[in-house]
Design an enzyme around this catalytic site. Sequence first.
Site, PDB file in Angstrom:
ATOM      1  N   LYS A  92       0.863  -1.188   0.000  1.00 63.30           N
ATOM      2  CA  LYS A  92       0.000   0.000   0.000  1.00 63.30           C
ATOM      3  C   LYS A  92       0.905   1.246   0.000  1.00 63.30           C
ATOM      4  O   LYS A  92       1.806   1.360   0.826  1.00 63.30           O
ATOM      5  CB  LYS A  92      -0.902  -0.008   1.233  1.00 63.30           C
ATOM      6  N   GLU A  94     -19.472  -4.839  10.187  1.00 69.06           N
ATOM      7  CA  GLU A  94     -20.453  -4.051  10.951  1.00 69.06           C
ATOM      8  C   GLU A  94     -21.580  -4.920  11.506  1.00 69.06           C
ATOM      9  O   GLU A  94     -22.052  -4.688  12.626  1.00 69.06           O
ATOM     10  CB  GLU A  94     -21.037  -2.951  10.061  1.00 69.06           C
ATOM     11  N   ARG A 150     -25.063  -1.344   7.075  1.00 71.70           N
ATOM     12  CA  ARG A 150     -24.664  -2.737   6.844  1.00 71.70           C
ATOM     13  C   ARG A 150     -25.152  -3.657   7.977  1.00 71.70           C
ATOM     14  O   ARG A 150     -25.296  -4.859   7.800  1.00 71.70           O
ATOM     15  CB  ARG A 150     -23.141  -2.785   6.706  1.00 71.70           C
TER      16      ARG A 150
HETATM   17  C1  LIG Z   1     -18.852  -1.441   4.791  1.00 75.50           C
HETATM   18  C2  LIG Z   1     -17.631  -0.559   4.913  1.00 75.50           C
HETATM   19  N1  LIG Z   1     -17.022  -0.442   6.102  1.00 75.50           N
HETATM   20  C3  LIG Z   1     -15.931   0.333   6.239  1.00 75.50           C
HETATM   21  C4  LIG Z   1     -15.426   1.017   5.158  1.00 75.50           C
HETATM   22  C5  LIG Z   1     -14.231   1.929   5.325  1.00 75.50           C
HETATM   23  N2  LIG Z   1     -13.076   1.437   4.569  1.00 75.50           N
HETATM   24  C6  LIG Z   1     -12.775   1.885   3.370  1.00 75.50           C
HETATM   25  S1  LIG Z   1     -11.411   1.184   2.733  1.00 75.50           S
HETATM   26  C7  LIG Z   1     -11.207   0.258   4.139  1.00 75.50           C
HETATM   27  C8  LIG Z   1     -10.056  -0.681   4.268  1.00 75.50           C
HETATM   28  C9  LIG Z   1      -9.982  -1.555   3.062  1.00 75.50           C
HETATM   29  O1  LIG Z   1      -8.852  -2.368   3.186  1.00 75.50           O
HETATM   30  P1  LIG Z   1      -8.453  -3.241   1.924  1.00 75.50           P
HETATM   31  O2  LIG Z   1      -9.643  -3.910   1.380  1.00 75.50           O
HETATM   32  O3  LIG Z   1      -7.338  -4.100   2.343  1.00 75.50           O
HETATM   33  O4  LIG Z   1      -7.999  -2.187   0.831  1.00 75.50           O
HETATM   34  P2  LIG Z   1      -6.654  -1.309   0.778  1.00 75.50           P
HETATM   35  O5  LIG Z   1      -7.044   0.043   1.303  1.00 75.50           O
HETATM   36  O6  LIG Z   1      -5.641  -1.999   1.614  1.00 75.50           O
HETATM   37  O7  LIG Z   1      -6.274  -1.283  -0.675  1.00 75.50           O
HETATM   38  C10 LIG Z   1     -12.206   0.510   5.043  1.00 75.50           C
HETATM   39  C11 LIG Z   1     -12.321  -0.122   6.387  1.00 75.50           C
HETATM   40  C12 LIG Z   1     -16.100   0.872   3.932  1.00 75.50           C
HETATM   41  N3  LIG Z   1     -15.682   1.518   2.820  1.00 75.50           N
HETATM   42  N4  LIG Z   1     -17.178   0.076   3.832  1.00 75.50           N
END
Ligand SMILES: Cc1ncc(C[n+]2csc(CCOP(=O)(O)OP(=O)(O)O)c2C)c(N)n1
Length: 636
Positions: A284, A370, A398
Amino acid sequence: MDRPHTPILDQVTYPSDLRRMSDADLAQCADELRAEVISAVSETGGHLGSSLGVVELSVAIHAVFNTPYDKLVWDVGHQCYPHKVLTGRRDRIRTLRQKDGLSGFTKRAESEYDPFGAAHSSTSISAALGFAAARDLGEATGDGIAVIGDGSISAGMAYEALNNAGDLGARLFVILNDNEMSIAPPVGAMSTYLSNLSSKSPLATLKEIADGVASHLPEPLRHGADRARELVTGHQPSATLFEHLGFTYIGPIDGHNMDELLTTLRAAKARATGPVLIHAVTVKGKGYSPAELSDDCYHGVAKFDVATGVQAKSAPNAPSYTGVFGKTLLSMAEQDNRIVGVTAAMPGGTGIATLQKAMPKRVFDVGIAEQHAVTFSAGMAAGGLKPFCAIYSSFLQRGYDQIVHDVALQNLPVRFMIDRAGLVGADGPTHAGAFDVSYLCGLPNMTVMACADEAELVHMMATAAAHDSGPIALRYPRGEGTGVEMPESGEVLEIGKGRIIQEGREVALLSFGAHLEEAKDAATALEARGLSVTVADARFAKPLDTALIDRLINDHSVLITVEQGAMLGFGGMVLHHLAASGQLDGRCAVRCLHLPDRFIDQASPADMYADAGLTAQDIAHQALEALGVEVLTARA
Ligand SMILES: Cc1ncc(C[n+]2csc(CCOP(=O)(O)OP(=O)(O)O)c2C)c(N)n1
Ligand SMILES: CC(=O)[C@@H](O)[C@H](O)COP(=O)(O)O
Ligand SMILES: [Mg+2]
């Protein structure tokens, strides 16, 4: 001397341009694409880290698959900036997340290369499988390809999709983008499993051990070791979780090695007859050291200086609601050891990190889950604890059935701390906290509060902590408070009681939540026209302060309610009460101001509220119109 590189990215408007390139040019294209993304996001701000992690993946997927006929679905979509540059939107990439600009996520209305919108996580496999099913029933669509992160695959919905895909057996490509980061460091057993899976292939590890042992043994024993090694290296690595679910598992591969990516994707595309999961290990923030070296990998950044990585953040005029929440939760937890914090992968964003740092055993980060967070909180409440379940308004959607079925129905005292209530700005409609009042007020046993400022937030948190007789929800907006004087500690408010801010006679403005400042400003504008105005803060949408509402409607010619939420929220509750008690008889003109019945695209919160018709001027105009005063003169 190296020949000067001919720019490659300039030759790319659409993915079809990539498919005419050599593998070497694709690799150079990725390098130039990374520089372009860094440059663009330095001007716009946004989700830089995730986008830098998928630069090579974006080039390789579009080079190998026949997008847009093949449907590429990005999970969350926050990492889609390279994808947008490659799919005809490079000329607009610097309008990202701005009014009338590109969305910060994938969006169907924006491009045929965005076959499915996102922003809430863990939906991509379901959507991609849907496209695959449509193809298998004869629709004119190609392969479904989901790109999902290691954080997003920790959500239950992803398993529902994997489970179904493995059962259906449809040809489907799931690319697991494993950068060992969520927003915060990833949590959960799945994260540990993926780390083990991505560190080394089991066979390689075992072979190293066997080689290491054999090289130190005396000759006679070495034969035995050779036999052992044959057993070991001939040993099939245990099947991965994904293979147990019916997927072909390929990986781990280096998600930044263009040759490896192209070879793997081409082979998978040529041979797959069923669901395939390709495990790509990435970094990342890849390729930009300030991002790679930062704790959050520059997950979400403000505009920044490319040379230094220093972000342009203005000094706050007032404490943020989130910051006040975090500090208050810690101080309350120090007084009451039954208070615990629950977050769904957003300790920083919700402010629960403040308690987590001081009392790690009193905070539970359940990952992007969630639904689980809500019912887990319900279990803790049933067990005698005081769970403060902090989830953004839009993400709490959610876990709605869990709120109904596990919390409200059983009348369990879960404290829902609902941040990002109302319009949030650059994240746009997917993240708007528009519906929580509407979706909570219909629930028996539920108490629903909204604070008008950060001091009220402290009082309402104390009220929530003291409220053991059932579930209670407190909503507050993203960003800074009003700069109001802060109390030493919170006082417990009387449930269901609002407060009068100023007394008047002709017009009553009844605000619910953090639009009170706009109501006050509207009162000033109306007073400038010689009107006498009452301003009241409802504090509660459920139970309603019916005595206050009855008094306002009896004593004024106009009652205007205002809230940072969709229709059928606070205003709906007021109208229901007035209708049920026969008070909508026209003696007092009632108007309920709320978000319009449409989704509002990203802009600054102020511009979004203007688009919604919720500025102070809008409130004043509504009152004047209700009084029959010609609004045009009012605008003069
Ligand atoms: C239902 C939901 N909960 C929380 C989030 C907040 N959120 C956005 S990106 C993320 C982390 C995603 O991690 P990953 O899938 O590993 O993607 P990366 O950012 O590492 O590329 C979170 C918790 C969201 N977008 N949707
Ligand atoms: C992509 C995503 O869903 C999160 O990164 C979200 O954008 C965070 O929102 P805040 O910036 O309001 O914390
Ligand atoms: Mg990740």
